[in-house]
Design a protein around this motif. Structure first.
Motif, PDB file in Angstrom:
ATOM      1  N   PHE A 112       0.646  -0.948   0.140  1.00  8.29           N
ATOM      2  CA  PHE A 112       0.180   0.003   0.195  1.00  8.29           C
ATOM      3  C   PHE A 112       1.143   0.982  -0.260  1.00  8.29           C
ATOM      4  N   PHE A 113       2.132   0.893   1.011  1.00 11.74           N
ATOM      5  CA  PHE A 113       2.871   2.367   1.358  1.00 11.74           C
ATOM      6  C   PHE A 113       3.315   2.536  -1.111  1.00 11.74           C
ATOM      7  N   ALA A 114       3.917   1.392  -1.004  1.00 11.97           N
ATOM      8  CA  ALA A 114       4.913   1.712  -2.291  1.00 11.97           C
ATOM      9  C   ALA A 114       3.450   1.786  -3.272  1.00 11.97           C
ATOM     10  N   VAL A 115       2.116   2.030  -3.174  1.00 12.44           N
ATOM     11  CA  VAL A 115       1.487   2.703  -4.332  1.00 12.44           C
ATOM     12  C   VAL A 115       1.573   4.053  -4.066  1.00 12.44           C
ATOM     13  N   VAL A 134      -5.600   0.321  -1.419  1.00 10.55           N
ATOM     14  CA  VAL A 134      -5.355   0.529  -0.074  1.00 10.55           C
ATOM     15  C   VAL A 134      -6.229   1.006   0.790  1.00 10.55           C
ATOM     16  N   LEU A 135      -7.398   1.642   0.834  1.00 11.50           N
ATOM     17  CA  LEU A 135      -8.535   2.277   1.455  1.00 11.50           C
ATOM     18  C   LEU A 135      -8.974   0.874   2.637  1.00 11.50           C
ATOM     19  N   GLY A 140      -8.576  -3.013   7.049  1.00 10.91           N
ATOM     20  CA  GLY A 140      -7.908  -3.869   7.939  1.00 10.91           C
ATOM     21  C   GLY A 140      -7.062  -3.600   9.406  1.00 10.91           C
ATOM     22  N   VAL A 141      -6.263  -2.775   8.932  1.00  9.93           N
ATOM     23  CA  VAL A 141      -4.846  -1.920  10.313  1.00  9.93           C
ATOM     24  C   VAL A 141      -5.882  -1.744  10.952  1.00  9.93           C
ATOM     25  N   LEU A 278      -8.469  -8.204   5.224  1.00  8.09           N
ATOM     26  CA  LEU A 278      -8.974  -7.657   4.685  1.00  8.09           C
ATOM     27  C   LEU A 278      -7.449  -7.035   4.054  1.00  8.09           C
ATOM     28  N   ILE A 279      -6.171  -7.322   5.192  1.00 19.02           N
ATOM     29  CA  ILE A 279      -5.350  -6.525   4.754  1.00 19.02           C
ATOM     30  C   ILE A 279      -4.711  -7.440   3.377  1.00 19.02           C
ATOM     31  N   ILE A 280      -4.270  -8.950   3.145  1.00 17.26           N
ATOM     32  CA  ILE A 280      -3.650  -9.732   2.491  1.00 17.26           C
ATOM     33  C   ILE A 280      -4.698  -9.573   1.029  1.00 17.26           C
TER      34      ILE A 280
END
Length: 304
Positions: A112-115, A134-135, A140-141, A278-280
């Protein structure tokens, strides 16, 4: 060991990546175990780097590949070593501050940070797929940050350290991508350890302490796992694309969860099982979109 592209062997790449996931999870468990026994973070980083340096150097000598270390980009290697060494404080710190499963899950936010970096620093256009990913990922976080069903609470500081580590991993991925244009993978690993180890050596007198024999075994095993994981990771990418084997990386969560329960007697909370998918899932969505972007060169795909 010359960094040349090998013939695609996807099953071998997947097998290597499966082993890599186990080794990375084992390293995280040993880091946490060492921290509980009073081993300072600086000590762990020093031994992690110097053992990797020794193994890589020995391998290059054994295979007669020292010539691959010649470089005209020592400044780029130094920048990668500086950020990489700093990043390791956060990666290992997240493992010490958070339960293994949560620390592992939050490490999956790197894509997500790479995006975000690709958009803000390189001017890439972000469409529906990556925006949604990303959202979803950061949703998920937020779920994982909620108080757990066991009455424990994931500290905001621990989450910050884990997310900072993931962000730096994303930046480093761009550094390595750039270095790969002219340098062999083994050269990248060598210069990273060669340039960062002296810094940790200078810090060692301020943080090193005496340990029992069993603790030393944990330290050495942790360092060997770190070295082996880095070599396996590099090798897996020689035989298969990152997009193809991305899913395999997520198996490390299974091992981290198992270690958390069997070694630290900590069962994963319900919030992890809600947040991790969600994150995966968001990470897989990004991987899918990257494949579409690769095909976009033919003019058949647009970012919707």
């Amino acid at each position: 060991m010359d960094g040349s592209i090998a013939n695609p062997r996807p099953m071998l790449a997947i097998g290597l990546r499966l082993i890599t996931a186990v080794v990375f999870a084992t390293m995280g468990m040993l880091v946490k175990l060492g921290g509980e026994r009073g081993v300072h973070l600086v000590e762990m980083l020093f031994w992690r780097q110097i053992i990797t340096f020794a193994l890589i150097t020995a391998g290059l000598v054994l295979f007669g590949k020292l010539a691959t270390l010649r470089t005209n980009r020592i400044k780029s290697h130094a920048g990668r070593a500086a950020l990489g060494g700093f990043c390791m404080f956060f990666v290992y710190g997240a493992v010490l501050l958070l339960p293994l499963a949560e620390a592992t899950t939050l490490s999956y936010t790197a894509p997500f940070f790479a995006v975000v970096i690709a958009v803000t620093m390189f001017g890439e256009r972000v469409g529906l797929y990556r925006s949604a990913a990303v959202l979803i990922g950061f949703s998920g976080v937020m779920v994982i940050m909620q108080p757990t069903s066991m009455g424990e609470e994931i500290t905001l500081f621990g989450v910050f350290v884990a997310l900072a580590a993931a962000a730096m991993v994303a930046v480093i991925s761009f550094q390595i991508q750039d270095l790969n244009k002219t340098e062999s993978p083994w050269s990248i690993i060598f210069w990273f350890t060669a340039l960062s180890t002296p810094v940790f050596l200078i810090l060692m007198p301020f943080f090193a302490s005496a340990h029992a024999a069993e603790t030393w075994l944990i330290i050495i095993a942790m360092a060997l796992c770190g070295a082996l994981a880095q070599i396996l990771l590099t090798s897996s990418l020689r035989f298969g694309s990152a997009g193809v084997i991305l899913l395999i990386d997520y198996t490390s969560l299974l091992w981290a969860t198992w270690y958390g329960y069997s070694v630290f007697d900590r069962a994963p909370p319900s919030t992890l099982w809600l947040g991790a998918p969600l994150i995966i899932g968001a990470g897989l969505l990004i991987a899918y979109r990257e494949r579409l972007l690769a095909r976009e060169k033919t003019g058949s795909v647009t970012d919707s």
